[in-house]
Scaffold this active site. Structure first.
Site, PDB file in Angstrom:
ATOM      1  N   GLN A  51       0.813  -1.229   0.000  1.00 37.80           N
ATOM      2  CA  GLN A  51       0.000   0.000   0.000  1.00 37.80           C
ATOM      3  C   GLN A  51       0.841   1.270   0.000  1.00 37.80           C
ATOM      4  OE1 GLN A  51      -2.462  -1.648   3.426  1.00 37.80           O
ATOM      5  NE2 GLN A  51      -4.005  -0.418   2.371  1.00 37.80           N
ATOM      6  N   CYS A  91     -10.751  -0.474   3.681  1.00 33.89           N
ATOM      7  CA  CYS A  91      -9.339  -0.506   3.290  1.00 33.89           C
ATOM      8  C   CYS A  91      -8.847   0.915   3.052  1.00 33.89           C
ATOM      9  CB  CYS A  91      -9.172  -1.338   2.016  1.00 33.89           C
ATOM     10  SG  CYS A  91      -7.468  -1.464   1.457  1.00 33.89           S
ATOM     11  N   LEU A  92      -7.669   1.206   3.571  1.00 31.79           N
ATOM     12  CA  LEU A  92      -7.112   2.556   3.393  1.00 31.79           C
ATOM     13  C   LEU A  92      -6.834   2.854   1.920  1.00 31.79           C
ATOM     14  CD1 LEU A  92      -4.674   2.574   6.450  1.00 31.79           C
ATOM     15  CD2 LEU A  92      -6.905   3.708   6.267  1.00 31.79           C
ATOM     16  N   GLU A 134      -4.337  -8.166   5.000  1.00 32.93           N
ATOM     17  CA  GLU A 134      -3.002  -7.617   4.682  1.00 32.93           C
ATOM     18  C   GLU A 134      -2.208  -8.569   3.795  1.00 32.93           C
ATOM     19  OE1 GLU A 134      -3.055  -4.698   5.334  1.00 32.93           O
ATOM     20  OE2 GLU A 134      -4.389  -4.634   7.053  1.00 32.93           O
ATOM     21  N   HIS A 137      -3.066  -8.106   0.255  1.00 36.36           N
ATOM     22  CA  HIS A 137      -2.347  -6.978  -0.367  1.00 36.36           C
ATOM     23  C   HIS A 137      -0.993  -7.429  -0.904  1.00 36.36           C
ATOM     24  CE1 HIS A 137      -4.799  -3.442   0.382  1.00 36.36           C
ATOM     25  NE2 HIS A 137      -4.917  -3.716   1.671  1.00 36.36           N
TER      26      HIS A 137
HETATM   27  O1  GNR Z   1      -8.275  -0.046   8.772  1.00 40.23           O
HETATM   28  C1  GNR Z   1      -8.673  -1.115   8.296  1.00 40.23           C
HETATM   29  N1  GNR Z   1      -9.799  -1.667   8.807  1.00 40.23           N
HETATM   30  C2  GNR Z   1     -10.244  -2.951   8.485  1.00 40.23           C
HETATM   31  C3  GNR Z   1     -11.520  -3.314   8.867  1.00 40.23           C
HETATM   32  C4  GNR Z   1     -12.007  -4.568   8.590  1.00 40.23           C
HETATM   33  C5  GNR Z   1     -11.205  -5.482   7.934  1.00 40.23           C
HETATM   34  C6  GNR Z   1      -9.935  -5.132   7.525  1.00 40.23           C
HETATM   35  C7  GNR Z   1      -9.448  -3.877   7.812  1.00 40.23           C
HETATM   36  S1  GNR Z   1      -7.823  -3.453   7.345  1.00 40.23           S
HETATM   37  C8  GNR Z   1      -7.967  -1.723   7.158  1.00 40.23           C
HETATM   38  C9  GNR Z   1      -6.613  -1.089   6.902  1.00 40.23           C
HETATM   39  C10 GNR Z   1      -6.075  -1.555   5.574  1.00 40.23           C
HETATM   40  O2  GNR Z   1      -6.450  -1.148   4.516  1.00 40.23           O
HETATM   41  N2  GNR Z   1      -5.186  -2.485   5.597  1.00 40.23           N
HETATM   42  O3  GNR Z   1      -4.694  -2.969   4.454  1.00 40.23           O
HETATM   43 NI    NI Z   2      -6.291  -2.769   3.015  1.00 38.58          NI
END
Ligand code: GNR
Ligand code: NI
Length: 176
Positions: A51, A91-92, A134, A137
């Site tokens: 990411q 997801c961020l 993760e 990703h």
């Molecule tokens: O912040 C995040 N919250 C989340 C909520 C439910 C399942 C997975 C996540 S991971 C995410 C952060 C992120 O994007 N990690 O890659």
């Molecule tokens: Ni994510």
């Protein structure tokens, strides 16, 4: 410490497959610190190196209530898994979008810590969800890849629209 830029869907770099970390050196420690800072600053519970455009197999997470228990998993591997759970994931790299994803309820994961020492953990619930999210990703997969192509297209359009509005506001120096 430095905050890193987070790539957003549909950036093609998010589809890169990461390779193993080989050097457990000072640069790796800095990267782990920067990723942890970036995760907290973005209010995330996890962050994969992919990411932040680093295509190495490592992830950080903190699923503790007080966000005071940062963890790092380097070269993680799922040794076994069982059960099913579905969780509303975000997801961020896909900001503002949430969808339910089915994953294993229990996993046994092995990984290295920042010094290269191997450990094994049995995880369940949100901790297990987060490691699986993760690790996806790290092989170039996002949670929206589990949605239908139609829904994924709606996500793509919604993000496009959000970005257009944000750019327009920035250009007008407009803060709401
Ligand atoms: O912040 C995040 N919250 C989340 C909520 C439910 C399942 C997975 C996540 S991971 C995410 C952060 C992120 O994007 N990690 O890659
Ligand atoms: Ni994510």
């Amino acid at each position: 410490m430095a905050k890193l830029n987070i790539l957003e869907f549909p950036d093609p770099r998010l589809t890169t497959v990461a390779t193993d970390v080989e050097n457990f050196d000072a640069d790796l420690k800095t990267l782990v610190e920067d990723m942890t800072e970036t995760m907290y600053a973005a209010n995330g519970i996890g962050l994969a190196a992919t990411q932040v455009n680093i295509h190495k197999r490592l992830l950080v997470l903190d699923v503790s209530e007080n966000q005071d228990q940062p963890r790092v998993y380097i070269n993680p591997q799922i040794m076994s898994q069982s059960g099913e759970q579905s969780c509303e994931e975000g997801c961020l790299s896909v900001p503002g979008i949430y969808a339910s994803v089915e994953r294993a309820e229990n996993i046994t994961v092995t990984a290295c810590d920042v010094d290269g020492k191997t450990f094994e953990e049995e995880l369940e619930g949100l901790h297990a969800v987060c490691v699986q999210h993760e690790m996806d990703h790290l092989i170039g997969r996002l949670f929206v890849d589990y949605l239908s192509p139609l829904k994924r297209n709606i996500v793509r359009k919604k993000l496009q629209k959000q970005r257009k509005i944000a750019a327009k506001e920035a250009a007008e120096h407009l803060v709401i």
